[in-house]
Design an enzyme around this catalytic site. Structure first.
Site, PDB file in Angstrom:
ATOM      1  N   ARG A 116       0.844  -1.191   0.000  1.00 48.96           N
ATOM      2  CA  ARG A 116       0.000   0.000   0.000  1.00 48.96           C
ATOM      3  C   ARG A 116       0.886   1.251   0.000  1.00 48.96           C
ATOM      4  O   ARG A 116       1.971   1.247   0.568  1.00 48.96           O
ATOM      5  CB  ARG A 116      -0.892   0.028   1.245  1.00 48.96           C
ATOM      6  N   TYR A 138      -1.418  -3.733  -6.879  1.00 53.09           N
ATOM      7  CA  TYR A 138      -1.150  -4.420  -5.613  1.00 53.09           C
ATOM      8  C   TYR A 138      -2.422  -4.517  -4.761  1.00 53.09           C
ATOM      9  O   TYR A 138      -3.159  -3.519  -4.615  1.00 53.09           O
ATOM     10  CB  TYR A 138      -0.043  -3.706  -4.798  1.00 53.09           C
ATOM     11  N   GLY A 150      -3.785  -4.336  -1.610  1.00 54.84           N
ATOM     12  CA  GLY A 150      -4.412  -3.330  -0.753  1.00 54.84           C
ATOM     13  C   GLY A 150      -4.824  -2.061  -1.484  1.00 54.84           C
ATOM     14  O   GLY A 150      -5.664  -1.308  -1.012  1.00 54.84           O
ATOM     15  N   LYS A 195      -9.492  -2.693   2.155  1.00 52.22           N
ATOM     16  CA  LYS A 195      -9.208  -1.511   2.958  1.00 52.22           C
ATOM     17  C   LYS A 195     -10.038  -0.309   2.487  1.00 52.22           C
ATOM     18  O   LYS A 195     -10.516   0.493   3.290  1.00 52.22           O
ATOM     19  CB  LYS A 195      -7.712  -1.190   2.942  1.00 52.22           C
ATOM     20  N   HIS A 237     -10.138  -2.407  11.955  1.00 49.85           N
ATOM     21  CA  HIS A 237      -9.042  -3.236  11.440  1.00 49.85           C
ATOM     22  C   HIS A 237      -8.742  -4.326  12.465  1.00 49.85           C
ATOM     23  O   HIS A 237      -7.721  -4.286  13.151  1.00 49.85           O
ATOM     24  CB  HIS A 237      -7.818  -2.336  11.211  1.00 49.85           C
ATOM     25  N   SER A 260      -0.863  -3.330  10.451  1.00 49.01           N
ATOM     26  CA  SER A 260      -0.502  -4.259   9.385  1.00 49.01           C
ATOM     27  C   SER A 260       0.761  -5.036   9.755  1.00 49.01           C
ATOM     28  O   SER A 260       1.716  -4.460  10.274  1.00 49.01           O
ATOM     29  CB  SER A 260      -0.272  -3.485   8.092  1.00 49.01           C
ATOM     30  N   CYS A 294       1.358  -7.154  12.059  1.00 46.35           N
ATOM     31  CA  CYS A 294       1.659  -7.244  13.493  1.00 46.35           C
ATOM     32  C   CYS A 294       0.952  -8.409  14.170  1.00 46.35           C
ATOM     33  O   CYS A 294       0.827  -8.430  15.402  1.00 46.35           O
ATOM     34  CB  CYS A 294       1.318  -5.940  14.191  1.00 46.35           C
ATOM     35  N   GLY A 295       0.461  -9.362  13.393  1.00 46.28           N
ATOM     36  CA  GLY A 295       0.032 -10.612  14.017  1.00 46.28           C
ATOM     37  C   GLY A 295      -1.448 -10.917  14.067  1.00 46.28           C
ATOM     38  O   GLY A 295      -1.854 -11.824  14.792  1.00 46.28           O
ATOM     39  N   ASP A 315      -8.778  -9.808   9.606  1.00 47.21           N
ATOM     40  CA  ASP A 315      -8.315  -8.468   9.246  1.00 47.21           C
ATOM     41  C   ASP A 315      -9.330  -7.366   9.529  1.00 47.21           C
ATOM     42  O   ASP A 315      -8.945  -6.283   9.926  1.00 47.21           O
ATOM     43  CB  ASP A 315      -7.935  -8.436   7.758  1.00 47.21           C
ATOM     44  N   ASN A 344       6.607  -8.266   1.934  1.00 41.31           N
ATOM     45  CA  ASN A 344       5.149  -8.104   1.953  1.00 41.31           C
ATOM     46  C   ASN A 344       4.487  -9.008   0.913  1.00 41.31           C
ATOM     47  O   ASN A 344       3.405  -8.718   0.405  1.00 41.31           O
ATOM     48  CB  ASN A 344       4.760  -6.644   1.696  1.00 41.31           C
ATOM     49  N   ARG A 355       3.573  -3.412  17.893  1.00 43.60           N
ATOM     50  CA  ARG A 355       4.915  -3.981  17.901  1.00 43.60           C
ATOM     51  C   ARG A 355       5.798  -3.004  18.650  1.00 43.60           C
ATOM     52  O   ARG A 355       6.174  -1.972  18.111  1.00 43.60           O
ATOM     53  CB  ARG A 355       5.328  -4.069  16.430  1.00 43.60           C
ATOM     54  N   GLY A 396       1.116 -19.509  19.299  1.00 42.34           N
ATOM     55  CA  GLY A 396       0.142 -20.305  20.055  1.00 42.34           C
ATOM     56  C   GLY A 396       0.113 -19.951  21.536  1.00 42.34           C
ATOM     57  O   GLY A 396      -0.950 -19.979  22.180  1.00 42.34           O
ATOM     58  N   ASP A 397       1.266 -19.601  22.061  1.00 43.24           N
ATOM     59  CA  ASP A 397       1.322 -19.286  23.494  1.00 43.24           C
ATOM     60  C   ASP A 397       0.563 -18.007  23.846  1.00 43.24           C
ATOM     61  O   ASP A 397       0.317 -17.740  25.034  1.00 43.24           O
ATOM     62  CB  ASP A 397       2.773 -19.203  23.958  1.00 43.24           C
ATOM     63  N   ASN A 398       0.176 -17.240  22.842  1.00 42.31           N
ATOM     64  CA  ASN A 398      -0.633 -16.054  23.137  1.00 42.31           C
ATOM     65  C   ASN A 398      -1.984 -16.426  23.749  1.00 42.31           C
ATOM     66  O   ASN A 398      -2.635 -15.593  24.376  1.00 42.31           O
ATOM     67  CB  ASN A 398      -0.839 -15.219  21.868  1.00 42.31           C
TER      68      ASN A 398
HETATM   69  P1  GTP Z   1      -1.853  -7.664   7.732  1.00 40.02           P
HETATM   70  O1  GTP Z   1      -2.371  -8.734   6.844  1.00 40.02           O
HETATM   71  O2  GTP Z   1      -0.833  -6.806   7.074  1.00 40.02           O
HETATM   72  O3  GTP Z   1      -2.946  -6.828   8.329  1.00 40.02           O
HETATM   73  O4  GTP Z   1      -0.985  -8.380   8.904  1.00 40.02           O
HETATM   74  P2  GTP Z   1      -1.377  -9.209  10.206  1.00 40.02           P
HETATM   75  O5  GTP Z   1      -1.658  -8.275  11.330  1.00 40.02           O
HETATM   76  O6  GTP Z   1      -2.413 -10.217   9.900  1.00 40.02           O
HETATM   77  O7  GTP Z   1       0.005  -9.924  10.579  1.00 40.02           O
HETATM   78  P3  GTP Z   1       0.455 -11.476  10.497  1.00 40.02           P
HETATM   79  O8  GTP Z   1      -0.353 -12.359  11.410  1.00 40.02           O
HETATM   80  O9  GTP Z   1       0.488 -11.861   9.076  1.00 40.02           O
HETATM   81  O10 GTP Z   1       1.922 -11.395  11.087  1.00 40.02           O
HETATM   82  C1  GTP Z   1       2.924 -10.587  10.541  1.00 40.02           C
HETATM   83  C2  GTP Z   1       4.274 -10.946  11.059  1.00 40.02           C
HETATM   84  O11 GTP Z   1       4.304 -10.933  12.496  1.00 40.02           O
HETATM   85  C3  GTP Z   1       4.739 -12.334  10.649  1.00 40.02           C
HETATM   86  O12 GTP Z   1       6.085 -12.240  10.244  1.00 40.02           O
HETATM   87  C4  GTP Z   1       4.638 -13.155  11.901  1.00 40.02           C
HETATM   88  O13 GTP Z   1       5.574 -14.178  11.914  1.00 40.02           O
HETATM   89  C5  GTP Z   1       4.869 -12.131  12.999  1.00 40.02           C
HETATM   90  N1  GTP Z   1       4.145 -12.514  14.238  1.00 40.02           N
HETATM   91  C6  GTP Z   1       2.830 -12.809  14.334  1.00 40.02           C
HETATM   92  N2  GTP Z   1       2.496 -13.149  15.606  1.00 40.02           N
HETATM   93  C7  GTP Z   1       3.630 -13.051  16.337  1.00 40.02           C
HETATM   94  C8  GTP Z   1       3.927 -13.266  17.723  1.00 40.02           C
HETATM   95  O14 GTP Z   1       3.081 -13.613  18.541  1.00 40.02           O
HETATM   96  N3  GTP Z   1       5.220 -13.050  18.110  1.00 40.02           N
HETATM   97  C9  GTP Z   1       6.198 -12.664  17.226  1.00 40.02           C
HETATM   98  N4  GTP Z   1       7.415 -12.467  17.691  1.00 40.02           N
HETATM   99  N5  GTP Z   1       5.951 -12.470  15.908  1.00 40.02           N
HETATM  100  C10 GTP Z   1       4.678 -12.646  15.465  1.00 40.02           C
HETATM  101  C1  SPV Z   2      -2.674  -4.523   5.626  1.00 35.17           C
HETATM  102  O1  SPV Z   2      -1.725  -3.885   5.167  1.00 35.17           O
HETATM  103  O2  SPV Z   2      -3.178  -4.255   6.746  1.00 35.17           O
HETATM  104  C2  SPV Z   2      -3.232  -5.675   4.886  1.00 35.17           C
HETATM  105  C3  SPV Z   2      -2.776  -5.899   3.535  1.00 35.17           C
HETATM  106  O3  SPV Z   2      -4.087  -6.376   5.389  1.00 35.17           O
HETATM  107  S1  SPV Z   2      -3.499  -4.821   2.370  1.00 35.17           S
HETATM  108  O4  SPV Z   2      -4.672  -5.463   1.831  1.00 35.17           O
HETATM  109  O5  SPV Z   2      -2.493  -4.591   1.373  1.00 35.17           O
HETATM  110  O6  SPV Z   2      -3.889  -3.585   3.029  1.00 35.17           O
HETATM  111 MN    MN Z   3      -4.545  -5.692   7.496  1.00 38.46          MN
END
Ligand code: GTP
Ligand code: SPV
Ligand code: MN
Length: 589
Positions: free
Chosen positions: A69, A198, A200, A207, A227, A249, A251-252, A278, A370, A403, A498-500
């Site tokens: 994006r 792309y 997004g 979005k 979000h 984005s 961040c997990g 999402d 990405n 993060r 998983g430990d979350n």
């Molecule tokens: P968007 O699709 O962009 O909105 O991202 P998202 O928030 O769904 O993030 P996603 O779950 O794809 O995680 C993004 C990155 O964070 C990956 O590289 C994961 O490996 C890392 N990640 C996710 N959960 C954790 C966690 O609990 N701990 C750590 N250290 N890294 C994590």
């Molecule tokens: C984000 O960036 O939060 C995503 C991917 O989920 S996108 O659809 O490109 O916005």
């Molecule tokens: Mn997202």
């Protein structure tokens, strides 16, 4: 496919503008989609992968300048500049339509115009909303068909009279960065995106509609577009409690939404069910609680880091019917690879830029950071049985998180709803590759909505406060988490993934008033003994560390918040000023 004149007229106008050779309405049938996949392969837009190992899977590469994006080219076009607010880029609507029409004019010559009727949300849900996207890209059509409900059934249910639908024009043009614009006209339910391919920027249901346009609609119609992932935690008694969580984005969200309980929890009978990864649309339900639907039908997830250990459910989900974007290709067996998948990168490979690539020797990455998968939610082994429920699911807790290497503890609970709104409004996170620009710098990202709120963020905060008044004592409890604390050596101090669930467990116990907490200046923190660490390899000292509040660091944080808040001028709700003052007071004591 429809007799709705508002739709037919607008599609007619777009046709007149972009001058395609032909117009094809997407009916949602498998035959039509299959024919488009074949055409995309022939045209070189898709590469068909090994159909034995990865049935129905394809690879797509975007242009090198078009991999995320672009917030600097994303605009909210309201009549008054003030209505877009200080955190959005703004353009004047009349001039902007003109500029965009000039860019898009005649740009479909020699091409087909695809008209995609789609529904955000289960077609029969009272919370669902309809859009039409016209595009010249088969990649967009195929992605939209995974991410949303598309075709005949959408139009049949929508009917022939309503004008309450969102217009979306996408024109690929020359993928020229200098002429790339993603523009939103919330006052007339319109989105125009030019010169990008792309996800997004061009899957306009995601979005653009489901957050930027929908957040504006929600403000006026008393609901919320956020979000947020949505998940259900099933306890050994078989009761399921639902949680939403807003993280910026990459961040997990996808990882948390699909988490696999640690062994000890599994043995006891805990399960986690995915409703969304999402976006969450939420409103007060008939019983007075807050109910959420996932407006999407698939996952557009980050590929790198997805593996059998971190997210086995996501990995299972992307084994069929999936479109991969900007990952590496293994020429020996026509499969895909990305950093963090396994220790066996292809020797005879092609990187995301289309260059031949030997992952065993190359220093450069095979997949773009990405790079993404687009996969049907129904593939997911832990998909919730409520996934398509028109009523959605009732929410017990809302979680914010980002993060942060320092400062923010593993988890804390807000003092009440309004304090929770404050906690969301002060969210900050280190930037990621999901948007172009510098990675790893801390920026304020309220409610993870900074790039996605379609109106003035001061008004958005006020809307949150108003929703708390509407929900009263039935409002969900609000928490904040941080999975990303690092020690002096840059090592993550919490195992995450998983430990979350151990943290979610504490959160749900707090919702039921069945566990005590320690009051601190920033909110309620767990006693270390109340985080279940059975079977967990973590030093007690580390756990204590990520469960402390450093008042000096937080005073610094308060100063940064104060500065950030100044942006919003007199649109900042007094309630949030009061919350900040009270935080400072508690910290100085
Ligand atoms: P968007 O699709 O962009 O909105 O991202 P998202 O928030 O769904 O993030 P996603 O779950 O794809 O995680 C993004 C990155 O964070 C990956 O590289 C994961 O490996 C890392 N990640 C996710 N959960 C954790 C966690 O609990 N701990 C750590 N250290 N890294 C994590
Ligand atoms: C984000 O960036 O939060 C995503 C991917 O989920 S996108 O659809 O490109 O916005
Ligand atoms: Mn997202």
């Amino acid at each position: 496919m429809t007799k709705n004149e508002t739709m037919l007229n607008w599609v007619g106008q777009m046709r007149e503008l972009v001058q395609p050779d032909q117009v094809v309405w997407i009916d949602g049938s498998e035959e039509q989609l299959e024919a488009l996949r074949a055409k995309a392969c022939k045209d070189g837009d898709l590469i068909k992968l090994n159909q034995e190992k990865l049935p129905g899977c394809y690879l797509h590469r975007t242009a090198l300048n078009d991999v995320a994006r672009v917030e600097a080219r994303t605009f909210i076009c309201t009549k008054k500049e003030e209505d877009a607010g200080p955190t959005n880029h703004w353009k004047e609507p009349a001039e902007t339509y003109q500029m965009l029409y000039d860019i898009a004019r005649d740009s479909y010559k020699g091409k087909t115009m695809y008209v995609i009727p789609y529904s955000m949300g289960p077609v029969t849900s009272p919370y669902a909303k309809v859009g039409i996207e016209v595009t010249d890209s088969i990649y967009v059509v195929l992605n939209m068909a995974i991410m949303t409900r598309v075709g005949k059934e959408v139009l049949a249910h929508f009917g022939d009279t309503s004008n309450d639908w969102v217009r979306g024009l996408h024109a690929s043009c020359d993928i020229d960065e200098e002429k790339r614009y993603i523009c939103h006209f919330p006052e007339d339910n319109t989105i125009i995106s030019v010169n990008s391919g792309y996800g997004g920027n061009v899957l306009l249901g995601k979005k653009c509609f489901a957050l930027r346009i929908a957040s504006f609609q929600g403000k006026h119609e008393q609901w919320m577009a956020e979000h947020m992932l949505i998940l259900g935690v099933e306890n050994p008694k078989g009761e399921v409690k639902y949680i939403t969580a807003a993280f910026p984005s990459a961040c997990g969200k996808t990882n948390l939404a699909m988490l696999i309980p640690p062994e000890g929890y599994r043995r006891k009978g805990y399960k986690v069910w995915t409703v969304g990864d999402d976006i969450s649309w939420m409103r007060k339900g008939p019983d007075g609680r807050l109910w959420a639907i996932n407006p999407e039908k698939g996952f557009f997830g980050v590929a790198p880091g997805t593996n059998q250990k971190s997210n086995p459910n996501a990995l299972a989900t992307v084994q069929k019917g999936t479109i991969y974007t900007n990952v590496a290709l293994n020429l020996d067996n026509d499969t895909v690879w990305w950093e963090g998948l396994d220790k066996n990168p292809p020797k005879n490979g092609v990187d995301w830029m289309g260059r031949s690539w030997d992952g065993t020797t190359a220093e450069e990455k095979g997949a773009h950071p990405n790079s993404r998968f687009t996969a049907p939610a129904e593939n997911c082994p832990c998909i919730s049985k409520e996934f398509s429920s028109p009523a959605g699911v009732p929410i017990s807790a809302i979680i914010f998180g980002g993060r942060r290497q320092k400062t923010t503890p593993l988890v804390y609970q807000s003092r009440d709803w309004n304090h929770g709104v404050f906690v969301g409004s002060i969210m900050a996170s280190e930037t990621t590759a999901a948007a172009t620009g510098q990675v790893g710098v801390v920026r304020r990202d309220p409610m993870a909505m900074l790039p996605f709120c379609g109106y003035h963020m001061g008004d958005y905060f006020a809307h949150w406060i108003e929703m708390g008044e509407i929900l009263g004592d039935k409002a969900p409890k609000i928490f904040n988490v941080n999975w990303f604390r690092q020690d002096e050596n840059g090592k993550f101090m919490w195992p995450g993934f998983g430990d979350n669930l151990r943290v979610l467990d504490w959160i749900l116990e707090r919702c039921e008033n069945s566990v005590d907490a320690r009051e601190t200046p920033i909110g309620y923190l767990p006693y270390a003994k109340d985080i279940n660490t059975e079977g967990l390899d973590i030093e007690q000292e580390n756990l204590e560390k990520i469960l402390t509040v450093d008042c000096d660091e937080w005073l610094g944080e308060a100063a940064a918040i104060e500065e950030f808040y100044q942006k919003f001028g007199n649109k900042l709700p007094n309630e949030l000023k009061k919350q900040l003052a009270e935080l400072k007071e508690r910290l100085s004591k």
